[in-house]
Design a protein around this motif. Structure first.
Motif, mmCIF file in Angstrom:
data_model
loop_
_atom_site.group_PDB
_atom_site.id
_atom_site.type_symbol
_atom_site.label_atom_id
_atom_site.label_comp_id
_atom_site.label_asym_id
_atom_site.label_seq_id
_atom_site.Cartn_x
_atom_site.Cartn_y
_atom_site.Cartn_z
ATOM 1 N N ALA A 131 0.832 -1.210 0.000
ATOM 2 C CA ALA A 131 0.000 0.000 0.000
ATOM 3 C C ALA A 131 0.863 1.255 0.000
ATOM 4 O O ALA A 131 0.559 2.248 -0.686
ATOM 5 N N GLU A 132 1.951 1.224 0.753
ATOM 6 C CA GLU A 132 2.846 2.384 0.789
ATOM 7 C C GLU A 132 3.477 2.618 -0.574
ATOM 8 O O GLU A 132 3.595 3.760 -1.029
ATOM 9 N N ALA A 133 3.884 1.553 -1.259
ATOM 10 C CA ALA A 133 4.485 1.691 -2.593
ATOM 11 C C ALA A 133 3.485 2.277 -3.576
ATOM 12 O O ALA A 133 3.835 3.096 -4.426
ATOM 13 N N ALA A 134 2.213 1.868 -3.461
ATOM 14 C CA ALA A 134 1.184 2.424 -4.352
ATOM 15 C C ALA A 134 1.000 3.909 -4.115
ATOM 16 O O ALA A 134 0.832 4.689 -5.059
ATOM 17 N N ARG A 135 1.037 4.339 -2.814
ATOM 18 C CA ARG A 135 0.878 5.774 -2.512
ATOM 19 C C ARG A 135 2.059 6.578 -3.026
ATOM 20 O O ARG A 135 1.904 7.734 -3.416
ATOM 21 N N GLN A 136 3.226 5.942 -3.099
ATOM 22 C CA GLN A 136 4.415 6.640 -3.573
ATOM 23 C C GLN A 136 4.506 6.641 -5.099
ATOM 24 O O GLN A 136 5.438 7.202 -5.662
ATOM 25 N N GLY A 137 3.530 6.028 -5.761
ATOM 26 C CA GLY A 137 3.533 5.987 -7.222
ATOM 27 C C GLY A 137 4.341 4.858 -7.805
ATOM 28 O O GLY A 137 4.542 4.800 -9.016
ATOM 29 N N ARG A 138 4.819 3.944 -6.973
ATOM 30 C CA ARG A 138 5.572 2.784 -7.461
ATOM 31 C C ARG A 138 4.560 1.665 -7.719
ATOM 32 O O ARG A 138 4.185 0.927 -6.818
ATOM 33 N N LEU A 139 4.132 1.566 -8.983
ATOM 34 C CA LEU A 139 3.007 0.695 -9.342
ATOM 35 C C LEU A 139 3.454 -0.567 -10.073
ATOM 36 O O LEU A 139 2.703 -1.121 -10.874
ATOM 37 N N GLY A 140 4.712 -0.984 -9.823
ATOM 38 C CA GLY A 140 5.203 -2.171 -10.534
ATOM 39 C C GLY A 140 4.328 -3.383 -10.309
ATOM 40 O O GLY A 140 3.831 -4.009 -11.254
ATOM 41 N N LEU A 141 4.091 -3.734 -9.043
ATOM 42 C CA LEU A 141 3.276 -4.899 -8.735
ATOM 43 C C LEU A 141 1.817 -4.655 -9.092
ATOM 44 O O LEU A 141 1.129 -5.523 -9.633
ATOM 45 N N ALA A 142 1.338 -3.434 -8.833
ATOM 46 C CA ALA A 142 -0.078 -3.150 -9.053
ATOM 47 C C ALA A 142 -0.427 -3.169 -10.537
ATOM 48 O O ALA A 142 -1.468 -3.692 -10.934
ATOM 49 N N GLN A 143 0.419 -2.571 -11.378
ATOM 50 C CA GLN A 143 0.089 -2.448 -12.789
ATOM 51 C C GLN A 143 0.706 -3.559 -13.625
ATOM 52 O O GLN A 143 0.027 -4.179 -14.447
ATOM 53 N N SER A 144 2.009 -3.808 -13.465
ATOM 54 C CA SER A 144 2.695 -4.777 -14.307
ATOM 55 C C SER A 144 2.195 -6.202 -14.086
ATOM 56 O O SER A 144 2.188 -7.019 -14.999
ATOM 57 N N ILE A 145 1.784 -6.493 -12.870
ATOM 58 C CA ILE A 145 1.367 -7.862 -12.561
ATOM 59 C C ILE A 145 -0.149 -7.917 -12.351
ATOM 60 O O ILE A 145 -0.881 -8.514 -13.145
ATOM 61 N N ARG A 146 -0.619 -7.251 -11.287
ATOM 62 C CA ARG A 146 -2.036 -7.368 -10.960
ATOM 63 C C ARG A 146 -2.921 -6.781 -12.066
ATOM 64 O O ARG A 146 -3.967 -7.337 -12.410
ATOM 65 N N GLY A 147 -2.512 -5.662 -12.651
ATOM 66 C CA GLY A 147 -3.325 -5.050 -13.696
ATOM 67 C C GLY A 147 -3.451 -5.951 -14.916
ATOM 68 O O GLY A 147 -4.534 -6.091 -15.497
ATOM 69 N N ARG A 148 -2.337 -6.541 -15.327
ATOM 70 C CA ARG A 148 -2.403 -7.433 -16.489
ATOM 71 C C ARG A 148 -3.307 -8.629 -16.232
ATOM 72 O O ARG A 148 -4.134 -9.008 -17.061
ATOM 73 N N ILE A 149 -3.139 -9.260 -15.092
ATOM 74 C CA ILE A 149 -3.916 -10.467 -14.801
ATOM 75 C C ILE A 149 -5.396 -10.123 -14.647
ATOM 76 O O ILE A 149 -6.272 -10.879 -15.096
ATOM 77 N N THR A 150 -5.695 -8.983 -14.039
ATOM 78 C CA THR A 150 -7.094 -8.574 -13.895
ATOM 79 C C THR A 150 -7.739 -8.338 -15.245
ATOM 80 O O THR A 150 -8.898 -8.714 -15.481
ATOM 81 N N ASP A 151 -7.017 -7.715 -16.159
ATOM 82 C CA ASP A 151 -7.550 -7.487 -17.495
ATOM 83 C C ASP A 151 -7.857 -8.793 -18.215
ATOM 84 O O ASP A 151 -8.729 -8.849 -19.092
ATOM 85 N N LEU A 152 -7.152 -9.856 -17.865
ATOM 86 C CA LEU A 152 -7.401 -11.163 -18.481
ATOM 87 C C LEU A 152 -8.540 -11.916 -17.797
ATOM 88 O O LEU A 152 -8.883 -13.022 -18.208
ATOM 89 N N GLY A 153 -9.097 -11.321 -16.748
ATOM 90 C CA GLY A 153 -10.156 -12.001 -16.016
ATOM 91 C C GLY A 153 -9.646 -12.949 -14.961
ATOM 92 O O GLY A 153 -10.403 -13.782 -14.447
ATOM 93 N N GLY A 154 -8.366 -12.814 -14.598
ATOM 94 C CA GLY A 154 -7.791 -13.700 -13.595
ATOM 95 C C GLY A 154 -7.600 -12.999 -12.276
ATOM 96 O O GLY A 154 -8.131 -11.915 -12.028
ATOM 97 N N GLU A 155 -6.834 -13.611 -11.412
ATOM 98 C CA GLU A 155 -6.582 -13.035 -10.094
ATOM 99 C C GLU A 155 -5.146 -13.312 -9.676
ATOM 100 O O GLU A 155 -4.524 -14.270 -10.150
ATOM 101 N N VAL A 156 -4.650 -12.471 -8.790
ATOM 102 C CA VAL A 156 -3.290 -12.584 -8.279
ATOM 103 C C VAL A 156 -3.356 -12.773 -6.770
ATOM 104 O O VAL A 156 -4.034 -12.013 -6.072
ATOM 105 N N ARG A 157 -2.650 -13.771 -6.287
ATOM 106 C CA ARG A 157 -2.573 -14.016 -4.840
ATOM 107 C C ARG A 157 -1.114 -13.885 -4.418
ATOM 108 O O ARG A 157 -0.224 -14.485 -5.046
#
Length: 376
Positions: free
Chosen positions: A330-356
């Motif tokens: 959460a702290e990384a997201a607030r700092q604008g570091r969106l590597g995990l949020a966008q590069s991983i979770r965003g891609r998988i969400t767009d495919l209809g999947g999920e990340v654990r």
């Protein structure tokens, strides 16, 4: 298709030349025996000389692969048909009706064998039927012996044609085996040279810079990836398979295999894991982002597991690094570091999947990406 000089068909053509002269010797004996019953014995001698000359010419012409084509094959057939057409006049109808053999006798099988060797069973059967029919038409009467001769002629065309095709097939397979062996030896030679130079340098760079930060660590990681890719190339493993044109799919197992290295262990099913091309590329990109995080925040060592569960495919990336403290994402997201949020979770969400994500301080991190086989 003409065989190359020294091919497996060469002995067959030589045997055909021997057959022509051997059968011509038999024709000569029959002519000497039956000359007194011929209507025109002098003409029979002229026909014999023509047969001898044609046997010599065909022996020379068929010896060259470029001559084994339709002009010579048709001329060969035409010469025998001409001799059969002249038989009733030379021998006489009465003599033929009394059982005197035709002028060609077994010599007429020469074109049948030539057609069979050049084109296989079907071509040999066609020549046999043509000459067999012409031979029956020249006789005064058709008996069991004449029918037997036609059947034997047909069998010779079919059997010799089959043997000739087997010889051509065996020669093609042998040629492919020789080419493959030569390519394998050249690959092994190049592999030895590359192993003794380039691969060792890349491995040294990867080992020396694995624990460094900044650009030096990034350079070491890239060196490790290139070492793995180069090893796969010289081993003959396809590193980036092309999409299947029929279904537009990619093999996820082969795509992720590019990331295998001494520091990254990739485990996948023994069989291909096909996915739609777009899904496979996004999943591979997410996996690459996860491995990049391992290189940046852990010791660079990771384990990638691919599971094909039918309707879904799961890719897990696990490391033995320091783990992710509570609240760090959460702290990384607030700092604008969106590597995990966008590069991983965003891609998988767009495919209809999920990340654990399963992580704890000091216990490493495991990122599990589950995607449906068809993106929504």
């Amino acid at each position: 298709m003409p065989s190359p000089p020294g091919g497996f068909e060469v002995p067959l053509w030589r045997s055909l030349a021997v057959f022509r002269f051997a059968s011509l010797a038999y024709v000569c004996l029959l002519m000497v025996r039956d000359a007194g019953r011929y209507a025109h014995p002098v003409a029979a001698g002229g026909v014999l000389l023509a047969m001898l000359a044609w046997s010599g010419m065909t022996a020379v012409w068929y010896a060259r692969p470029e001559n084994r084509r339709w002009p010579l094959l048709l001329a060969d057939l035409g010469v025998v048909l001409a001799i059969l057409a002249a038989t009733p006049w030379v021998v006489g109808r009465a003599a033929l009706a009394a059982g005197v053999p035709t002028l060609a006798v077994v010599w007429l099988a020469g074109p049948v064998l030539a057609w069979a060797v050049s084109g296989g069973r079907r071509r040999g059967a066609v020549a046999a039927l043509l000459l067999g029919g012409a031979d029956l038409a020249t006789r005064g009467r058709i008996g069991p012996s004449s029918l037997t001769g036609v059947i034997l002629l047909l069998l010779a065309g079919v059997i010799v044609g089959h043997v000739a095709r087997l010889a051509v097939t065996a020669e093609e397979r042998l040629q492919r085996a020789v080419e493959l062996e030569a390519a394998t030896r050249e690959r092994e030679r190049l592999a030895r040279g590359i192993h003794d130079s380039v691969l060792q340098v890349l491995a040294l760079v990867q080992r020396r810079g694995a624990h460094l930060d900044g650009e030096a660590g990034e350079l070491a990681r890239l060196a490790g990836e290139q070492e793995a890719a180069l090893r796969a190339l010289i081993a003959g493993v396809e590193s980036a398979p092309a999409p299947d044109p029929a279904g537009g799919t990619l093999d996820l197992r082969a795509l992720l295999g590019r990331y295998a290295s001494p520091a990254v262990q990739v485990s996948a099913p023994a069989t291909p894991v096909p996915l739609p091309a777009a899904v496979a590329r996004e999943l591979v990109a997410a996996t690459a982002a996860a491995l990049d995080n391992v290189g940046r925040h852990a010791d660079g060592r990771a384990w990638v597991l691919v599971e094909d569960e039918g309707e879904t495919v799961t890719v897990s990336v696990r490391d033995a690094g320091p783990g992710i403290p509570d609240g760090r994402l959460a702290e990384a997201a607030r700092q604008g570091r969106l590597g995990l949020a966008q590069s991983i979770r965003g891609r998988i969400t767009d495919l209809g999947g999920e990340v654990r994500i399963d992580s704890a301080p000091g216990a490493g991190t495991e990122i599990e990406m589950v995607v449906p086989r068809r993106s929504r």
